[in-house]
Design a protein around this motif. Structure first.
Motif, PDB file in Angstrom:
ATOM      1  N   ASP A  19       0.880  -1.100   0.119  1.00 21.22           N
ATOM      2  CA  ASP A  19       0.039  -0.025  -0.015  1.00 21.22           C
ATOM      3  C   ASP A  19       0.991   1.364   0.019  1.00 21.22           C
ATOM      4  O   ASP A  19       0.632   2.236  -0.783  1.00 21.22           O
ATOM      5  CB  ASP A  19      -0.848  -0.068   1.330  1.00 21.22           C
ATOM      6  CG  ASP A  19      -1.800  -1.140   1.293  1.00 21.22           C
ATOM      7  OD1 ASP A  19      -2.507  -1.287   0.304  1.00 21.22           O
ATOM      8  OD2 ASP A  19      -2.043  -1.774   2.488  1.00 21.22           O
ATOM      9  N   GLU A  22       2.357   1.949  -3.631  1.00 21.80           N
ATOM     10  CA  GLU A  22       1.437   2.134  -4.347  1.00 21.80           C
ATOM     11  C   GLU A  22       1.307   3.708  -4.010  1.00 21.80           C
ATOM     12  O   GLU A  22       0.984   4.488  -4.860  1.00 21.80           O
ATOM     13  CB  GLU A  22       0.090   1.178  -4.457  1.00 21.80           C
ATOM     14  CG  GLU A  22      -0.753   1.741  -5.504  1.00 21.80           C
ATOM     15  CD  GLU A  22      -2.128   0.906  -5.424  1.00 21.80           C
ATOM     16  OE1 GLU A  22      -2.607   0.607  -6.309  1.00 21.80           O
ATOM     17  OE2 GLU A  22      -2.436   0.310  -4.052  1.00 21.80           O
ATOM     18  N   TYR A  60      -9.953   4.315  -4.716  1.00 24.33           N
ATOM     19  CA  TYR A  60      -9.657   3.388  -5.802  1.00 24.33           C
ATOM     20  C   TYR A  60     -10.519   3.352  -6.965  1.00 24.33           C
ATOM     21  O   TYR A  60     -11.573   3.325  -6.885  1.00 24.33           O
ATOM     22  CB  TYR A  60      -9.298   2.184  -5.275  1.00 24.33           C
ATOM     23  CG  TYR A  60      -8.199   1.894  -4.089  1.00 24.33           C
ATOM     24  CD1 TYR A  60      -7.030   1.684  -4.535  1.00 24.33           C
ATOM     25  CD2 TYR A  60      -8.643   2.114  -2.967  1.00 24.33           C
ATOM     26  CE1 TYR A  60      -5.860   1.629  -3.579  1.00 24.33           C
ATOM     27  CE2 TYR A  60      -7.544   1.962  -1.800  1.00 24.33           C
ATOM     28  CZ  TYR A  60      -6.387   1.731  -2.196  1.00 24.33           C
ATOM     29  OH  TYR A  60      -5.370   1.669  -1.253  1.00 24.33           O
ATOM     30  N   ASP A  61      -9.999   3.223  -8.116  1.00 24.58           N
ATOM     31  CA  ASP A  61     -10.551   2.882  -9.331  1.00 24.58           C
ATOM     32  C   ASP A  61      -9.884   1.605 -10.363  1.00 24.58           C
ATOM     33  O   ASP A  61      -8.963   1.065  -9.502  1.00 24.58           O
ATOM     34  CB  ASP A  61     -10.877   3.991 -10.345  1.00 24.58           C
ATOM     35  CG  ASP A  61      -9.719   4.628 -10.985  1.00 24.58           C
ATOM     36  OD1 ASP A  61      -8.598   3.997 -10.929  1.00 24.58           O
ATOM     37  OD2 ASP A  61      -9.790   5.651 -11.736  1.00 24.58           O
ATOM     38  N   GLY A  64      -6.070   2.060 -10.135  1.00 18.58           N
ATOM     39  CA  GLY A  64      -5.334   2.008  -8.883  1.00 18.58           C
ATOM     40  C   GLY A  64      -5.708   3.372  -8.013  1.00 18.58           C
ATOM     41  O   GLY A  64      -6.926   3.496  -7.961  1.00 18.58           O
ATOM     42  N   VAL A  65      -4.945   3.698  -7.395  1.00 18.29           N
ATOM     43  CA  VAL A  65      -5.234   4.848  -6.273  1.00 18.29           C
ATOM     44  C   VAL A  65      -5.675   5.982  -7.379  1.00 18.29           C
ATOM     45  O   VAL A  65      -4.961   6.581  -8.241  1.00 18.29           O
ATOM     46  CB  VAL A  65      -3.951   5.625  -5.479  1.00 18.29           C
ATOM     47  CG1 VAL A  65      -4.300   6.517  -4.698  1.00 18.29           C
ATOM     48  CG2 VAL A  65      -3.263   4.171  -4.677  1.00 18.29           C
ATOM     49  N   HIS A  68      -6.500  10.896  -2.497  1.00 19.97           N
ATOM     50  CA  HIS A  68      -5.954  10.600  -1.172  1.00 19.97           C
ATOM     51  C   HIS A  68      -6.224  11.905  -0.274  1.00 19.97           C
ATOM     52  O   HIS A  68      -6.335  12.998  -0.883  1.00 19.97           O
ATOM     53  CB  HIS A  68      -4.548  10.102  -1.294  1.00 19.97           C
ATOM     54  CG  HIS A  68      -4.015  10.057   0.129  1.00 19.97           C
ATOM     55  ND1 HIS A  68      -3.602  10.893   0.998  1.00 19.97           N
ATOM     56  CD2 HIS A  68      -3.893   8.718   0.850  1.00 19.97           C
ATOM     57  CE1 HIS A  68      -3.207  10.071   2.198  1.00 19.97           C
ATOM     58  NE2 HIS A  68      -3.165   8.847   2.103  1.00 19.97           N
TER      59      HIS A  68
END
Length: 196
Positions: A19, A22, A60-61, A64-65, A68
Motif C-alpha cells: 500500500d 502504491e 481507488y478505481d 489504482g489509487v 487520497h
C-alpha cells in the motif's frame, strides 16, 4: 466517472508495504508536475511528506489509487489558544480525475471526523487553489481564511535551514463538533510539528 471510485478508510497501522509503495508512486506522479522538489519526499516507499497521517481516505478505481486525503489529530495554537483539530492534508487526485474534487474526500471522511469528536477539521492549501476551495465551500460549511500565517517544524532537522518555517497559505476550517463562531482569532497558527 466519479461513481467508479471506491473509497476506503484506513488507519495507518492497517497499511501493508505494498500500500505504501502504491501510494508513494501516486504522490510522486501527483505532486511531481508541481515541481520535482514536491515529489522528493515520496522516494521509495515513503507515502507521507511531513507528519505521518493516522487515518487515510483512499479512493481507488480500475487504474489504482485515484485520490487520497490524510488525517492527523493534533493540538494547534491559534493565537494564544490551544485547540484540538483533525488536520486534513496530503490531498491528491490523479490528473485524469481532477473533477473528483476535495469535496468527495471530505464527504467520505466526515462521519469519521464526527466519531472522533474533534471540534474542527483544519488544513492549508496554496493560494492557487482558491477557486477550487471556493467551489467546495459552496456545498458545505467550510470557512477559508487568507490572512493567517501558519508555522510548522521541518519534518527533519537540517543544518542549512531554520527548524521552523512560516507559510502564507489559505487556512481551511470545517466545523465538526462546534460552530465556526468558536474558532479562535489569531494572526498565526502554530502546528507545533510538521505539516501533514
Amino acid at each position: 466517472m466519479c461513481s467508479e471510485v471506491r473509497w476506503k478508510l484506513c488507519w495507518e497501522n492497517e497499511l501493508e508495504l505494498a500500500d505504501h509503495v502504491e501510494l508513494a508512486e501516486f504522490f510522486r506522479k501527483t505532486y511531481g508536475p508541481t515541481g520535482a522538489f514536491n515529489a522528493k519526499p515520496f522516494e521509495g516507499s515513503r507515502s507521507w511528506a511531513g507528519a505521518r497521517p493516522e487515518l487515510r481516505a483512499i479512493g481507488y478505481d480500475s487504474n489504482g489509487v485515484a485520490a487520497h486525503m490524510g488525517l492527523l489529530r493534533r493540538f494547534i495554537k491559534v493565537g494564544t489558544v490551544d485547540l484540538l483539530v483533525a488536520e486534513l492534508g496530503l490531498y491528491g487526485v490523479r490528473a485524469d480525475l481532477e473533477r473528483l474534487g476535495i469535496s468527495h474526500s471530505i464527504r467520505v471522511m466526515l462521519p469519521t471526523l464526527q466519531e472522533l469528536g474533534v471540534p474542527f477539521a483544519f488544513g492549508t492549501v496554496r493560494h492557487e487553489l482558491r477557486k477550487h476551495i471556493a467551489r467546495f465551500g459552496r456545498h458545505g460549511p467550510v470557512t477559508v481564511f487568507s490572512d493567517i500565517l501558519t508555522q510548522s517544524t521541518l519534518p527533519e532537522p537540517r543544518l542549512d535551514k531554520p527548524p521552523t518555517r512560516i507559510d502564507d497559505a489559505l487556512v481551511i476550517v470545517l466545523p465538526v463538533g462546534r460552530p465556526i463562531s468558536d474558532w479562535p482569532t489569531g494572526e498565526i497558527i502554530d502546528r507545533n510539528g510538521p505539516e501533514l
